[in-house]
Design a protein around this motif. Structure first.
Motif, PDB file in Angstrom:
ATOM      1  N   ARG A 115       0.808  -1.220   0.000  1.00  0.00           N
ATOM      2  CA  ARG A 115       0.000   0.000   0.000  1.00  0.00           C
ATOM      3  C   ARG A 115       0.843   1.273   0.000  1.00  0.00           C
ATOM      4  NH1 ARG A 115      -5.362  -0.648   0.851  1.00  0.00           N
ATOM      5  NH2 ARG A 115      -5.285   1.400  -0.149  1.00  0.00           N
ATOM      6  N   THR A 140      -1.380  -1.826  -4.245  1.00  0.00           N
ATOM      7  CA  THR A 140      -1.966  -3.082  -4.724  1.00  0.00           C
ATOM      8  C   THR A 140      -2.583  -3.823  -3.550  1.00  0.00           C
ATOM      9  OG1 THR A 140      -1.524  -5.087  -6.014  1.00  0.00           O
ATOM     10  CG2 THR A 140       0.171  -4.443  -4.431  1.00  0.00           C
ATOM     11  N   ASP A 141      -3.623  -4.594  -3.823  1.00  0.00           N
ATOM     12  CA  ASP A 141      -4.306  -5.334  -2.762  1.00  0.00           C
ATOM     13  C   ASP A 141      -3.421  -6.428  -2.175  1.00  0.00           C
ATOM     14  OD1 ASP A 141      -6.732  -3.990  -2.744  1.00  0.00           O
ATOM     15  OD2 ASP A 141      -7.612  -5.278  -4.295  1.00  0.00           O
ATOM     16  N   HIS A 143      -5.269  -8.694   0.219  1.00  0.00           N
ATOM     17  CA  HIS A 143      -6.258  -9.751   0.454  1.00  0.00           C
ATOM     18  C   HIS A 143      -6.485 -10.599  -0.807  1.00  0.00           C
ATOM     19  CE1 HIS A 143      -9.463  -7.603  -1.774  1.00  0.00           C
ATOM     20  NE2 HIS A 143      -8.945  -6.507  -1.234  1.00  0.00           N
ATOM     21  N   LYS A 145      -4.612 -12.516  -2.384  1.00  0.00           N
ATOM     22  CA  LYS A 145      -3.476 -12.731  -3.286  1.00  0.00           C
ATOM     23  C   LYS A 145      -2.742 -14.011  -2.890  1.00  0.00           C
ATOM     24  CE  LYS A 145      -3.806  -9.012  -5.869  1.00  0.00           C
ATOM     25  NZ  LYS A 145      -2.766  -7.958  -5.836  1.00  0.00           N
TER      26      LYS A 145
END
Length: 329
Positions: A115, A140-141, A143, A145
């Motif tokens: 983040r 970028t996320d 969760h 991944k």
């Protein structure tokens, strides 16, 4: 005869008092290996308790009475294990008590790097937030991944639990042996190193520094990763070829890196790593909380007291040294 103990890392007052009640204690807080006072104290010691000082053969050869080294750490790459075994010197460490805290640090690096927390906090501090942010500042996320764990021991498993149970991540792991109990618990899937590097969105190293792991991740391994990959190292710096990592970050071979450890520590002032915008660099804080450092000191003091009292300490790095000593009696 009262045994002599050298304390070469700060201990809480209660642990230091426990040692002084039993032994003749010398305290030298954070010495260097070449300091004359340190070398003189080592020479007469029956027990050493501390960390972060390289104890080489030449130094330990001056300590004929040495029985035990109690390391206030879980890693033991600063110690020559074959030499200690040949001398019959016990080496103890502090596993377990730092597992969860170190896993917290690794996952903090995952979140901060994905983040762009440090980069954007500095951007705000420097007065650049004058309008709504756009795509140039998106992260970028995390969760859901793929989290790739290289080294699936205590800390690796603790990082995986955070990812799987807290963030719904898919866990891949590379380990010398299969971990069926963790596969059942976390749905983790075992991969070869090459497969993991190609598949994972986050590659997280949780390895000890051993001859077979030194330089494990280099230019070839970074080339296997995807441009979206985020690389995390909270284990040991020399597991990674740092020049290859810098090149991978500069050229966009990987997205970013979160690092708590480095080839040289403290990090040299001329290192480019802290100045790269896609790097979160920390000063080796893996276990650095008040609670965990106190627990490590307590564990190390207990190890030392047991060993110098002629009893088997609970956290031996090489239990065969204890067995050899018992057989020789």
């Amino acid at each position: 005869m009262t045994k002599h103990v050298l304390v070469y890392r700060p201990l809480p007052a209660d642990q230091l008092a426990a040692l002084r009640a039993r032994f003749d204690v010398t305290v030298l807080e954070r010495p260097q290996a070449h300091d004359p006072d340190f070398r003189a104290a080592v020479a007469t010691a029956h027990g050493l308790i501390g960390a972060s000082v390289k104890l080489d053969r030449a130094l330990l050869d001056t300590a004929p009475a040495l029985e035990v080294i109690s390391s206030i750490s879980v890693g033991y790459d600063n110690y020559d294990l074959p030499y200690l075994k040949a001398r019959g010197i016990l080496l103890t460490n502090t596993p377990d008590v730092l597992t969860e805290t170190t896993a917290d640090t690794a996952f903090a690096l995952i979140l901060a790097t994905a983040r762009r927390v440090v980069e954007l906090a500095n951007w705000v501090r420097d007065g650049h937030w004058t309008r709504n942010i756009g795509a140039a500042h998106y992260g970028t996320d995390v969760h859901h991944k793929r989290l790739g764990i290289v080294g699936f021991g205590r800390i690796g498993a603790a990082v995986a639990r955070r990812g799987r149970l807290g963030f719904g991540m898919e866990v891949l792991y590379c380990n010398d042996s299969a971990r069926p109990e963790l596969e059942a618990e976390l749905g983790a899937r075992r991969r070869t190193l090459d497969e993991l590097l190609q598949e994972a969105d986050f590659v997280c190293l949780n390895l000890p520094l051993l001859p077979q792991t030194e330089g494990l991740i280099g230019a070839r391994e970074f080339a296997l990763m995807r441009p979206e990959t985020i690389f995390i190292n909270a284990s040991r710096g020399r597991v990674v070829d740092e020049a290859a990592l810098i090149e991978a970050l500069r050229t966009g071979r990987i997205r970013a890196a979160g690092l708590d450890v480095f080839e040289r520590e403290p990090l040299p002032a001329d290192s480019p790593l802290p100045r790269l915008p896609n790097v979160v660099a920390l000063p080796h804080i893996g276990s650095a909380t008040h609670e965990t450092r106190a627990a490590m000191a307590r564990c190390a003091a207990e190890n030392l007291i047991e060993a110098l009292s002629g009893r088997r300490p609970p956290n031996l790095v090489d239990a065969s040294v204890w067995e050899d000593r018992r057989a020789a009696r």
